[in-house]
Design an enzyme around this catalytic site. Structure first.
Site, PDB file in Angstrom:
ATOM      1  N   ASN A  48       0.826  -1.213   0.000  1.00  0.00           N
ATOM      2  CA  ASN A  48       0.000   0.000   0.000  1.00  0.00           C
ATOM      3  C   ASN A  48       0.859   1.262   0.000  1.00  0.00           C
ATOM      4  O   ASN A  48       0.364   2.354   0.235  1.00  0.00           O
ATOM      5  CB  ASN A  48      -0.903   0.031   1.240  1.00  0.00           C
ATOM      6  CG  ASN A  48      -1.823  -1.160   1.290  1.00  0.00           C
ATOM      7  OD1 ASN A  48      -2.471  -1.496   0.310  1.00  0.00           O
ATOM      8  ND2 ASN A  48      -1.883  -1.819   2.443  1.00  0.00           N
ATOM      9  N   HIS A 134     -13.581  -1.254   6.917  1.00  0.00           N
ATOM     10  CA  HIS A 134     -12.412  -1.943   7.460  1.00  0.00           C
ATOM     11  C   HIS A 134     -12.666  -2.500   8.863  1.00  0.00           C
ATOM     12  O   HIS A 134     -13.467  -1.960   9.631  1.00  0.00           O
ATOM     13  CB  HIS A 134     -11.267  -0.924   7.514  1.00  0.00           C
ATOM     14  CG  HIS A 134      -9.923  -1.506   7.803  1.00  0.00           C
ATOM     15  ND1 HIS A 134      -9.369  -1.490   9.064  1.00  0.00           N
ATOM     16  CD2 HIS A 134      -9.020  -2.098   6.992  1.00  0.00           C
ATOM     17  CE1 HIS A 134      -8.164  -2.048   9.013  1.00  0.00           C
ATOM     18  NE2 HIS A 134      -7.935  -2.433   7.764  1.00  0.00           N
ATOM     19  N   GLU A 195     -15.739   4.217   3.792  1.00  0.00           N
ATOM     20  CA  GLU A 195     -14.400   4.485   3.270  1.00  0.00           C
ATOM     21  C   GLU A 195     -14.572   5.278   1.986  1.00  0.00           C
ATOM     22  O   GLU A 195     -15.607   5.172   1.337  1.00  0.00           O
ATOM     23  CB  GLU A 195     -13.686   3.152   2.962  1.00  0.00           C
ATOM     24  CG  GLU A 195     -13.137   2.497   4.191  1.00  0.00           C
ATOM     25  CD  GLU A 195     -12.653   1.069   3.964  1.00  0.00           C
ATOM     26  OE1 GLU A 195     -12.066   0.769   2.915  1.00  0.00           O
ATOM     27  OE2 GLU A 195     -12.873   0.247   4.870  1.00  0.00           O
ATOM     28  N   SER A 199     -10.739  -0.792   0.595  1.00  0.00           N
ATOM     29  CA  SER A 199      -9.405  -1.382   0.683  1.00  0.00           C
ATOM     30  C   SER A 199      -9.242  -2.667  -0.121  1.00  0.00           C
ATOM     31  O   SER A 199      -8.165  -2.924  -0.642  1.00  0.00           O
ATOM     32  CB  SER A 199      -9.057  -1.645   2.137  1.00  0.00           C
ATOM     33  OG  SER A 199      -9.982  -2.534   2.720  1.00  0.00           O
ATOM     34  N   ASP A 224     -13.190   7.252   6.097  1.00  0.00           N
ATOM     35  CA  ASP A 224     -11.855   6.675   6.221  1.00  0.00           C
ATOM     36  C   ASP A 224     -11.177   6.772   4.852  1.00  0.00           C
ATOM     37  O   ASP A 224     -11.570   6.095   3.902  1.00  0.00           O
ATOM     38  CB  ASP A 224     -12.000   5.212   6.677  1.00  0.00           C
ATOM     39  CG  ASP A 224     -10.663   4.504   6.850  1.00  0.00           C
ATOM     40  OD1 ASP A 224      -9.627   5.055   6.442  1.00  0.00           O
ATOM     41  OD2 ASP A 224     -10.672   3.375   7.388  1.00  0.00           O
ATOM     42  N   HIS A 227      -7.067   4.662   1.746  1.00  0.00           N
ATOM     43  CA  HIS A 227      -6.546   4.321   0.411  1.00  0.00           C
ATOM     44  C   HIS A 227      -6.722   5.454  -0.594  1.00  0.00           C
ATOM     45  O   HIS A 227      -6.593   5.243  -1.796  1.00  0.00           O
ATOM     46  CB  HIS A 227      -7.189   3.028  -0.089  1.00  0.00           C
ATOM     47  CG  HIS A 227      -6.833   1.865   0.771  1.00  0.00           C
ATOM     48  ND1 HIS A 227      -5.677   1.136   0.593  1.00  0.00           N
ATOM     49  CD2 HIS A 227      -7.428   1.357   1.878  1.00  0.00           C
ATOM     50  CE1 HIS A 227      -5.597   0.202   1.529  1.00  0.00           C
ATOM     51  NE2 HIS A 227      -6.647   0.312   2.330  1.00  0.00           N
ATOM     52  N   LYS A 258       0.239   4.233   4.636  1.00  0.00           N
ATOM     53  CA  LYS A 258       0.074   3.726   3.266  1.00  0.00           C
ATOM     54  C   LYS A 258       0.770   4.681   2.295  1.00  0.00           C
ATOM     55  O   LYS A 258       1.988   4.707   2.268  1.00  0.00           O
ATOM     56  CB  LYS A 258      -1.401   3.471   3.010  1.00  0.00           C
ATOM     57  CG  LYS A 258      -1.794   2.207   3.795  1.00  0.00           C
ATOM     58  CD  LYS A 258      -3.229   1.838   3.859  1.00  0.00           C
ATOM     59  CE  LYS A 258      -3.348   0.558   4.695  1.00  0.00           C
ATOM     60  NZ  LYS A 258      -4.639   0.398   5.347  1.00  0.00           N
TER      61      LYS A 258
HETATM   62  C1  LIG Z   1      -4.988  -0.016   6.720  1.00  0.00           C
HETATM   63  C2  LIG Z   1      -6.328   0.540   7.022  1.00  0.00           C
HETATM   64  C3  LIG Z   1      -6.628   1.094   8.262  1.00  0.00           C
HETATM   65  C4  LIG Z   1      -5.691   0.993   9.437  1.00  0.00           C
HETATM   66  O1  LIG Z   1      -4.609   1.824   9.337  1.00  0.00           O
HETATM   67  P1  LIG Z   1      -3.239   1.379  10.046  1.00  0.00           P
HETATM   68  O2  LIG Z   1      -2.467   2.630  10.143  1.00  0.00           O
HETATM   69  O3  LIG Z   1      -2.638   0.363   9.139  1.00  0.00           O
HETATM   70  O4  LIG Z   1      -3.597   0.804  11.367  1.00  0.00           O
HETATM   71  C5  LIG Z   1      -7.841   1.700   8.429  1.00  0.00           C
HETATM   72  N1  LIG Z   1      -8.749   1.723   7.445  1.00  0.00           N
HETATM   73  C6  LIG Z   1      -8.509   1.167   6.245  1.00  0.00           C
HETATM   74  C7  LIG Z   1      -9.553   1.234   5.188  1.00  0.00           C
HETATM   75  C8  LIG Z   1      -7.308   0.548   5.993  1.00  0.00           C
HETATM   76  O5  LIG Z   1      -7.087  -0.027   4.814  1.00  0.00           O
END
Ligand SMILES: *Cc1c(COP(=O)(O)O)cnc(C)c1O
Length: 405
Positions: A48, A134, A195, A199, A224, A227, A258
Site C-alpha cells: 500500500n 475496514h 471508506e 481497501s 476513512d 486508500h 500507506k
Molecule cells: C490499513 C487501514 C486502516 C488501518 O490503518 P493502520 O495505520 O494500518 O492501522 C484503516 N482503514 C482502512 C480502510 C485501511 O485499509
C-alpha cells in the site's frame, strides 16, 4: 499445558485445511517494487506504499534527524510527558493540508478508529456502516456499544432506509438517554461511516450523495481515506478534496502508513472534535506516544506529497494504474484506484494462484476470509509509483499464464 498446545494446534490445522492459514514471511530488504524473501528477489505488487515513500530518502532523513534530536522513544503517553514537538509539527502540517482547524495523530489508523468511535458514540447512539468498512471500524463499533446498522455496500437507498429508521428512533421517547453522573444529557447521535476508496475492492463510495443524505437526516459522517490520502484531489488530500466536500465531513480519518510511507493514524476536523478526542479517546490517552521518527517521517511525506516531486510521483502512479487497467481489466475491476481485485472465490484457488505467481517471481497476496467474505477470496494487486512500465508488463504476462484468471 499439553491440552493447551494440542487445542491450539487443532485450530491451526482446521485453518490450514480450509485454506485460511496465515503465515509471516520474513522480508530482508526495504519496502519497494522489488523485495527479497527467503533469498529470492520478488517483484512486489502487494504493498500500500502507493507513492513509493516508505524507503524514500526524504522520509528516512527526517526520521534519522528526529531520532537524533528527540530520541528513539517518547517516554510516555502524549498527555503525561510524551507530547514531543514532532507530533505537534505533524498535526499542524496535516490540518493545513486537509484544510481543517485541527488534527490528532494516533499510533495507528486502527487505534484512531477505535479511539474516535468510543469517544464519540455510546449505547444510546446509532452507527450506520457500509457493509465493507475496514475491521478497525467494525471493532470500534462493537466496542463503543452503539446500536449498529449495516447498509449494503455503496447502496444509497439502503443507507437512506437506515437513516430514516435512526431518525424515528431518536424521536421515540423510550430511547431517551439517562445521563450518567456528571454527564450532561444530550440528544442521541447518528454517525454514518464509510471508506472513500475501499481497501479490498478498490471502488469508491458515492461520497457527495452520502453527504447530502446525512445532512438531510441530521446525521454525522466519518470517512476513512486510508486508500485515497496522497492519491486523489488537486492537493492529493483524498477523495473528499477531489469532490470538494471536505467541509461537510465531520470526521476525516486516515493512516500515515500507506501512501504517506510512515506509520500512524490521523483524524482531521474541527478543534472541538480534536479536543474531545484528546479527552476521551482511550487508544490515545492510555498508550505511549509513537516514536518521534515516525511522526517526522510522516511530516516529511505530507510536505513531499504537496511538492512538485509529489505531483510527479502521483502522475507516475496513475500511469501505472492505466497501464495495468488496460492489461488485466476484469469485469469487476473498478477504474480510478490503484487496487485491482482479481476475484477467484475459492480460498484454496486464491492461494494456488498466489503460489503460481511467486514461482514466476511475483509477490501478490491471496486475500481470504475474514478479510473478505467467505467464498470471495481474491488476488489483490496494487501498483505504486515505484513500478516501471516493464514491471506492469511482467505482471500482466504472469497473470495471463495462470489458468482460470
Ligand atoms: C490499513 C487501514 C486502516 C488501518 O490503518 P493502520 O495505520 O494500518 O492501522 C484503516 N482503514 C482502512 C480502510 C485501511 O485499509
Amino acid at each position: 499445558m499439553l491440552s493447551f498446545d494440542a487445542e491450539l494446534r487443532t485450530e491451526l490445522a482446521a485453518l490450514q485445511k480450509a485454506g485460511l492459514l496465515r503465515e509471516l514471511r520474513r522480508v530482508d530488504t526495504p519496502q519497494g517494487s522489488h523485495v527479497t524473501i527467503g533469498g529470492r528477489p520478488l517483484l512486489n505488487f502487494s504493498s500500500n506504499d502507493y507513492l513509493g515513500l516508505a524507503n524514500h530518502p526524504a522520509l528516512k532523513e527526517a526520521a534519522v534527524r528526529a531520532s537524533t534530536d528527540f530520541g528513539a522513544g517518547a517516554g510516555a503517553s502524549r498527555l503525561i510527558c510524551g507530547s514531543l514537538a514532532p507530533f505537534h509539527e505533524l498535526e499542524e502540517v496535516l490540518a493545513a493540508w486537509k484544510g481543517t482547524e485541527a488534527a490528532l495523530t494516533f499510533s495507528t489508523g486502527y487505534a484512531a478508529a477505535l479511539g474516535t468511535l468510543t469517544a464519540l458514540v455510546g449505547k444510546d447512539d446509532i452507527l450506520i456502516l457500509d457493509k465493507l468498512v475496514h475491521a478497525c471500524v467494525v471493532d470500534g463499533a462493537r466496542l463503543c456499544g452503539a446500536k449498529l446498522r449495516i447498509f449494503r455496500h455503496n447502496d444509497l437507498e439502503d443507507l437512506e432506509a437506515k437513516l430514516r429508521w435512526a431518525a424515528a428512533q431518536s424521536r421515540h421517547p423510550s430511547t431517551r438517554r439517562t445521563p450518567a453522573a456528571g454527564d450532561r444529557q444530550r440528544a442521541s447521535r447518528t454517525l454514518v461511516i464509510t471508506e472513500s476508496v475501499f481497501s479490498m475492492d478498490g471502488d469508491r463510495a458515492p461520497l457527495a450523495e452520502i453527504v447530502a443524505l446525512k445532512e438531510r437526516y441530521g446525521a454525522w459522517l466519518m470517512v476513512d481515506e486510508a486508500h485515497a490520502t496522497g492519491l486523489h484531489g488537486r492537493r492529493r488530500c483524498g477523495l473528499a478534496e477531489a469532490l470538494g466536500i471536505s467541509e461537510h465531513i465531520e470526521i476525516q480519518m486516515g493512516t500515515l502508513g500507506k501512501a504517506l510511507g510512515s506509520s500512524g493514524g490521523y483524524v482531521c476536523g474541527h478543534r472541538a472534535l480534536i479536543n474531545n478526542l484528546v479527552n476521551r479517546a482511550r487508544s490515545f490517552i492510555y498508550s505511549t506516544a509513537p516514536v518521534p521518527a515516525a511522526a517526522a517521517a510522516a511530516t516529511a511525506a505530507v510536505r513531499l506529497v504537496q511538492s512538485n516531486h509529489g505531483a510527479t510521483l502521483n502522475a507516475a502512479l496513475w500511469e501505472r494504474v492505466s497501464e495495468l487497467d488496460a492489461a488485466i481489466r476484469t469485469p469487476r475491476s473498478p477504474l480510478g484506484s490503484a487496487i485491482f481485485p482479481i476475484i477467484l472465490g475459492d480460498e484454496t484457488a486464491a492461494l494456488a494462484a498466489a503460489a503460481a505467481l511467486r514461482e514466476q517471481g511475483l509477490l501478490v497476496p491471496a486475500i481470504r476470509y475474514p478479510t473478505v467474505a467467505r467464498g470471495a477470496a481474491r488476488l489483490r494487486v496494487t501498483c505504486t509509483a515505484a513500478h516501471s512500465r516493464q514491471d506492469v508488463e511482467q505482471l500482466a504476462a504472469a497473470l495471463h499464464r495462470i489458468p482460470r484468471l
